[in-house]
Scaffold this active site. Structure first.
Site, mmCIF file in Angstrom:
data_model
loop_
_atom_site.group_PDB
_atom_site.id
_atom_site.type_symbol
_atom_site.label_atom_id
_atom_site.label_comp_id
_atom_site.label_asym_id
_atom_site.label_seq_id
_atom_site.Cartn_x
_atom_site.Cartn_y
_atom_site.Cartn_z
ATOM 1 N N ASP A 60 -9.674 -6.020 -4.319
ATOM 2 C CA ASP A 60 -9.220 -4.821 -3.611
ATOM 3 C C ASP A 60 -10.190 -3.672 -3.881
ATOM 4 O OD1 ASP A 60 -7.864 -2.602 -2.577
ATOM 5 O OD2 ASP A 60 -5.897 -3.346 -3.192
ATOM 6 N N HIS A 95 -7.710 -5.657 -0.106
ATOM 7 C CA HIS A 95 -6.522 -4.809 -0.010
ATOM 8 C C HIS A 95 -5.529 -5.304 1.043
ATOM 9 C CE1 HIS A 95 -4.174 -1.180 -0.524
ATOM 10 N NE2 HIS A 95 -4.240 -0.914 0.773
ATOM 11 N N SER A 118 0.828 -1.197 0.000
ATOM 12 C CA SER A 118 0.000 0.000 0.000
ATOM 13 C C SER A 118 0.873 1.262 0.000
ATOM 14 C CB SER A 118 -0.960 -0.037 1.194
ATOM 15 O OG SER A 118 -2.002 0.888 1.027
#
Length: 337
Positions: A278, A306, A148
């Site tokens: 995601d 995610h 991320s």
């Protein structure tokens, strides 16, 4: 029954009752303390040691296992509002003969938080480079992993400091420019337009908002007890002003698409891991990266959102090691040739 045996069971029962009652009390009254104990326990169980290192007056906190050897070290960068311990679920399935380093990103957990710090992606990349030099991790090239926001930083790091990195793994990284916005990004833009950025979905301040965030980030629907949700919120609330400042910094024009702008400069073998479901960062980003990075391998995970590291730790660890081993063995074969 012999009285001595009865006494033994009474003593044993009393001994067990104390930790059980302590656990129940912690669960009901101090869930945040229980969460900290949980991480401490798993670090200890997995052999991860916590250390601090300083660059001038700036402190980095990190955990590590093993020592540098003939195989590259592995540096792991966590995501927004997380900390080094988020990697423990993956570390559990990684070989113990590897040198692993998990660092708290700038302003997170045990790493210095300063109002003067540059929290842009470029600023974070420079800080991580300072950390790398403090540990002399770049004495020889290392394997860099980021997820991320950490994936955003890791990708830009590989572009800025190519001689430091021998290979790269990006797990659903931020920093890409999509042709169309997903629902999460549309919601963020609506919040920006209405000046309601106090309600950022990734910065919960109530158990209900925490539950919503977990649903946003995960494909699997976990039934999390109210006490644990409260504990997770209690741990985060003192840091929410910082998280808000950081979030606004990394989505502004200077930082938002930094990985996109630098992805064609990444020259090392790269692995992309992404959850197909995601909802935060669209999986189509994997194809964008694959088209721009020459030596790139993409792994898409079914029924995964995610939070790849949390939802599929065993699979993530296997993919990382398979890729790491193939790159390392190929390099060794080239040297022999």
């Amino acid at each position: 029954m012999d009285l001595d045996v009865v006494n033994m069971f009474v003593i044993a029962g009393g001994t067990l009752a104390i930790p059980i009652l302590a656990f129940v009390a912690s669960f009901l009254l101090w869930p945040s303390a229980l969460i900290r104990i949980y991480y401490w326990y798993w670090r200890r169980t997995l052999g991860m040691q916590v250390r601090y290192v300083h660059h001038e007056d700036y402190q980095f906190c990190y955990s590590f296992r093993g020592r540098p050897g003939h195989k590259p070290s592995i540096l792991m960068l966590h995501g927004f509002s997380a900390h080094k311990d988020m990697w423990l679920s993956v570390v559990k399935f990684l070989p113990k003969n590897l040198h692993l380093v998990c660092v708290d990103m700038p302003g997170h957990e045990g790493t210095t938080r300063s109002s003067l710090d540059d929290l842009s992606i470029d600023g974070q990349v420079k800080r991580i480079h300072q950390f790398v030099e403090c540990l002399k991790l770049n004495k020889k090239p290392f394997h860099l992993i980021g997820t991320s926001m950490g994936g955003h930083v890791a990708g830009v790091y590989a572009a800025y400091y190519p001689s430091d990195v021998c290979s790269l793994c990006l797990v659903c990284p931020a920093g890409l420019q999509y042709s169309t916005d997903n629902q999460f990004v549309q919601r963020l833009k609506e919040l920006q337009d209405s000046a309601a950025m106090q309600k950022i979905p990734l910065i919960p301040s109530t158990p209900e908002e925490m539950s919503e965030m977990l649903q946003l980030c995960s494909y699997v629907r976990f039934k999390v007890p109210q006490q644990i949700l409260q504990g997770l919120v209690d741990v985060r609330i003192p840091h929410n002003n910082f998280y808000r400042k950081l979030f606004l910094e990394i989505i502004n024009e200077k930082s938002r698409y930094s990985l996109h702008q630098n992805m064609d400069k990444i020259k090392v073998p790269t692995q992309i891991i992404w959850g197909k479901q995601d909802q935060v960062l669209d999986v189509s980003g994997a194809d964008m990266l694959a088209k721009s990075i020459a030596n790139c391998q993409v792994e898409l995970l079914e029924n995964c959102g995610h939070s790849v590291v949390m939802e599929r730790p065993r699979k993530t660890a296997k993919l990382i090691i398979d890729f790491f081993t193939s790159v390392h063995n190929a390099d060794n074969n080239k040297k022999l040739d």
